[in-house]
Each structure stands twice: as C-alpha cells, then as structure tokens.
Design a protein around this motif. Structure first.
Motif, PDB file in Angstrom:
ATOM      1  N   SER A  50       0.841  -1.185   0.000  1.00 50.53           N
ATOM      2  CA  SER A  50       0.000   0.000   0.000  1.00 50.53           C
ATOM      3  C   SER A  50       0.882   1.243   0.000  1.00 50.53           C
ATOM      4  N   CYS A  81      -1.024  -0.707  12.047  1.00 50.70           N
ATOM      5  CA  CYS A  81      -0.213  -1.529  11.136  1.00 50.70           C
ATOM      6  C   CYS A  81       0.517  -2.627  11.918  1.00 50.70           C
ATOM      7  N   ALA A  84       5.023  -0.389   9.351  1.00 49.09           N
ATOM      8  CA  ALA A  84       5.557   0.010   8.045  1.00 49.09           C
ATOM      9  C   ALA A  84       5.523   1.519   7.821  1.00 49.09           C
ATOM     10  N   ILE A  93       4.515   4.798   3.549  1.00 47.52           N
ATOM     11  CA  ILE A  93       4.641   3.369   3.853  1.00 47.52           C
ATOM     12  C   ILE A  93       5.912   2.819   3.209  1.00 47.52           C
ATOM     13  N   ASP A 109       0.944  -6.007   2.877  1.00 49.40           N
ATOM     14  CA  ASP A 109      -0.257  -5.944   2.042  1.00 49.40           C
ATOM     15  C   ASP A 109      -1.473  -6.550   2.732  1.00 49.40           C
ATOM     16  N   GLY A 138      -3.866  -4.759   4.065  1.00 46.81           N
ATOM     17  CA  GLY A 138      -5.008  -3.921   3.713  1.00 46.81           C
ATOM     18  C   GLY A 138      -5.700  -3.240   4.863  1.00 46.81           C
ATOM     19  N   CYS A 162      -4.920  -0.820   6.886  1.00 49.84           N
ATOM     20  CA  CYS A 162      -4.846   0.646   6.970  1.00 49.84           C
ATOM     21  C   CYS A 162      -5.746   1.334   5.961  1.00 49.84           C
TER      22      CYS A 162
END
Ligand code: SF4
Ligand code: SF4
Length: 77
Positions: free
Chosen positions: A3, A19, A23, A33, A40, A42, A44
C-alpha cells in the motif's frame, strides 16, 4: 503489492497505530509506507479518514516513488 499513501494525508496517525508490521514513517508533509516492510494486509486502507491509502497499483508513479524514498529517511511512526 504494498500500500502507499498520497498527499491528502493529514498525519492523524491512525494507520500507524494499527499496522501490524510498523511500516509507516512520518515524513515532513505526510505519512508514508515502506514498501519493503508492508505485507499488504489492507488494514490501513479502511482506517484512513482521508482515503489517502491505496494499493500501489492504483496510485500515481510519483506517489509510489515518494513513499519508497521518504520511508528510507523519515523516522518510524
Ligand atoms: S497494508 Fe497492512 S502491512 Fe501494509 S502498511 Fe497497511 S496496515 Fe501495514
Ligand atoms: S490514517 Fe490516513 S490521514 Fe491518517 S496518517 Fe494515515 S494515511 Fe494519513
């Protein structure tokens, strides 16, 4: 497919607080990020009040490059 965060970010910190792999980095103008750390998940994407977070495949090349560059120099959030 990590992301990334675009420049509509208001640095509220919500994404960094959820998170699972830490990241996020706090750049001068926005959160970014680290693409080498993001797994990945998702999580966030749904949390951001600005809609600033997307998969990198849906972001501009400038946004993808900015996240990668700033994540190397900005402090962890
Ligand atoms: S997608 Fe998941 S791992 Fe990647 S930055 Fe967001 S919360 Fe962290
Ligand atoms: S949740 Fe959205 S607005 Fe808040 S710091 Fe993260 S990317 Fe920026």
């Amino acid at each position: 497919m990590p992301s990334v965060i675009d420049n509509s970010c208001i640095k509220c910190g919500l994404c960094a607080s959820i998170c699972p792999v830490s990241a996020m980095h706090l750049a001068d103008t926005q959160m970014v990020i680290d693409p080498e750390v993001c797994i990945d998940c998702g999580a966030c994407i749904a949390e951001c009040p600005q809609g600033a977070i997307t998969p990198d495949s849906e972001a501009s090349a400038e946004t993808v490059q900015f996240n990668a560059e700033q994540a190397k120099i900005a402090p962890s959030a």
